[in-house]
Design a protein around this motif. Structure first.
Motif, short mmCIF file in Angstrom:
data_model
loop_
_atom_site.label_atom_id
_atom_site.label_comp_id
_atom_site.label_asym_id
_atom_site.label_seq_id
_atom_site.Cartn_x
_atom_site.Cartn_y
_atom_site.Cartn_z
N ASN A 108 -2.58 9.34 -3.33
CA ASN A 108 -1.96 8.31 -2.49
C ASN A 108 -1.12 8.91 -1.36
OD1 ASN A 108 -0.26 9.27 -4.62
ND2 ASN A 108 1.25 7.75 -4.04
N TRP B 184 -8.40 7.20 -2.49
CA TRP B 184 -7.26 6.26 -2.52
C TRP B 184 -7.50 5.12 -1.53
CZ3 TRP B 184 -3.92 4.17 0.95
CH2 TRP B 184 -2.88 3.41 0.39
N ARG C 83 0.57 -6.45 -1.61
CA ARG C 83 1.18 -5.19 -2.06
C ARG C 83 1.10 -4.98 -3.58
NH1 ARG C 83 7.11 -2.66 -0.46
NH2 ARG C 83 7.00 -0.98 -1.95
N ARG D 284 -2.25 -3.70 -4.25
CA ARG D 284 -2.41 -2.34 -3.70
C ARG D 284 -1.78 -1.31 -4.64
NH1 ARG D 284 0.97 -1.67 1.33
NH2 ARG D 284 2.37 -0.46 0.03
N CYS D 285 -0.56 -1.61 -5.09
CA CYS D 285 0.15 -0.66 -5.95
C CYS D 285 -0.55 -0.56 -7.32
CB CYS D 285 1.62 -1.06 -6.11
SG CYS D 285 2.52 -0.90 -4.54
N CYS E 21 -3.38 1.67 -6.93
CA CYS E 21 -2.87 3.03 -6.73
C CYS E 21 -2.47 3.66 -8.07
CB CYS E 21 -1.69 2.95 -5.78
SG CYS E 21 -0.92 4.51 -5.39
N TYR E 22 -1.75 2.89 -8.90
CA TYR E 22 -1.38 3.40 -10.24
C TYR E 22 -2.66 3.71 -11.03
CZ TYR E 22 3.01 0.80 -9.22
OH TYR E 22 4.15 0.28 -8.66
N ARG F 15 -4.49 6.98 -10.13
CA ARG F 15 -3.79 8.21 -10.55
C ARG F 15 -3.72 8.34 -12.07
NH1 ARG F 15 1.67 8.19 -7.33
NH2 ARG F 15 1.46 5.91 -7.19
N GLN G 180 9.29 0.16 -7.86
CA GLN G 180 7.91 0.05 -8.34
C GLN G 180 7.75 -1.19 -9.22
OE1 GLN G 180 5.59 1.93 -7.24
NE2 GLN G 180 6.61 3.77 -6.52
N CYS H 171 7.54 5.86 -0.55
CA CYS H 171 6.84 6.01 -1.83
C CYS H 171 5.76 7.07 -1.75
CB CYS H 171 6.27 4.65 -2.25
SG CYS H 171 5.44 4.70 -3.84
N GLY H 172 4.83 6.91 -0.79
CA GLY H 172 3.79 7.93 -0.71
C GLY H 172 2.67 7.60 0.25
N CYS H 173 2.14 6.39 0.17
CA CYS H 173 0.96 6.09 0.99
C CYS H 173 1.37 5.81 2.44
CB CYS H 173 0.19 4.91 0.42
SG CYS H 173 1.08 3.34 0.50
N SER I 223 3.29 2.61 2.84
CA SER I 223 4.69 2.66 2.35
C SER I 223 5.58 3.38 3.35
CB SER I 223 4.77 3.32 0.98
OG SER I 223 4.47 4.70 1.06
S1 SF4 Z 1 3.64 1.83 -2.11
FE1 SF4 Z 1 3.52 3.58 -3.52
S2 SF4 Z 1 2.59 2.77 -5.40
FE2 SF4 Z 1 2.22 1.28 -3.77
S3 SF4 Z 1 0.23 1.82 -2.93
FE3 SF4 Z 1 1.72 2.90 -1.70
S4 SF4 Z 1 1.96 4.89 -2.67
FE4 SF4 Z 1 0.94 3.57 -4.14
#
Ligand code: SF4
Length: 252
Positions: free
Chosen positions: A35, A70, A84, A87-88, A91-92, A95, A121, A168-170, A173
């Protein structure tokens, strides 16, 4: 048990690792986070985690960094706030499925994750996805809600001078976090302006009172000066009269 701890980043790993070690597990860490965007950020977080794990004598297993996977799984939900949660979840799932597949193939008995440290989260979704990913492999889903550890994780990572990302990462985000920071900044500015506006009448009244006091003081000073001048003039006149009389007397 022989436990694979999925780690999203090093600051979030500190407290779950401490607590799971206290529970007596034999732990290896899984860095499986396709992600994370961009690749430099992915590598930076990995490097910080590797340094820490080396110091702790812990093994880190790195997954395949596959941002396109991803994008296909989670990125399709985009930035729509209503999407969202989906999406999350996706994403979980990506991974944790990767972590569980590795765990099952390498003799682990259970899988845990550091994702629940963050209060931002979807904790219950993480639980569901961890259980879902563990179930077909017969792995124990070692789910813990670590949100209470967030302040301590923040404190410890700061004290250690550890790199702490602000999103967060993506890619989404990153944009969302920047927008939220801007919104918070605008809110603080608006609150400050409203406070100043609310305090303006009191400030104006205080200034008016100060000016009134200054004017009264000045008027009193003027009055005293006038009195002193009058007294001086009177004394001068009296002195001149006395001198004149004295002169007259002497002449007689
Ligand atoms: S906000 Fe964080 S948990 Fe949600 S999709 Fe983006 S990286 Fe993944």
């Amino acid at each position: 048990m022989k436990l694979l701890l999925h780690a999203c980043c090093c600051p979030c790993t500190l407290e779950p690792l401490r607590l799971l070690l206290e529970e007596g597990h034999d732990i290896a860490i899984a860095y499986m986070n396709s992600n994370i965007h961009p690749a430099e950020e992915y590598e930076h977080r990995r490097a910080v985690l590797l340094d820490f794990a080396r110091e702790q004598g812990l093994e880190v297993i790195e997954g395949v960094y596959d941002p396109q996977a991803w994008s296909r799984a989670a990125g399709v939900f985009g930035t729509d706030p209503d999407q969202r949660p989906d999406r999350c979840r996706a994403c979980y799932r990506l991974r944790l499925e990767e972590a569980c597949a590795y765990a099952a193939a390498n003799g682990f008995e259970g899988v845990a994750t550091t994702l629940t440290v963050s209060p931002y989260q979807y904790t219950e979704t993480i639980r569901e996805e961890l259980e879902r990913a563990c179930e077909p492999h017969g792995l124990a889903a070692v789910f813990r809600d670590y949100r209470e550890q967030y302040p301590e994780a923040t404190r410890r990572s700061k004290a250690m001078g550890m790199y702490r990302q602000n999103y967060c990462g993506c890619v989404f985000s990153k944009i969302e976090a920047a927008e939220e920071r801007e919104a918070r900044k605008a809110e603080r500015a608006a609150a400050k302006a409203a406070k100043e506006a609310a305090e303006a009448p009191a400030r104006a009244a205080a200034e008016a009172a100060r000016q009134k006091k200054r004017a009264e003081k000045q008027a009193y000073a003027n009055k005293r000066a006038a009195q002193r001048a009058a007294l001086k003039a009177y004394k001068q006149a009296h002195h001149d009269d006395a001198a004149c009389c004295e002169k007259g007397n002497k002449a007689e």
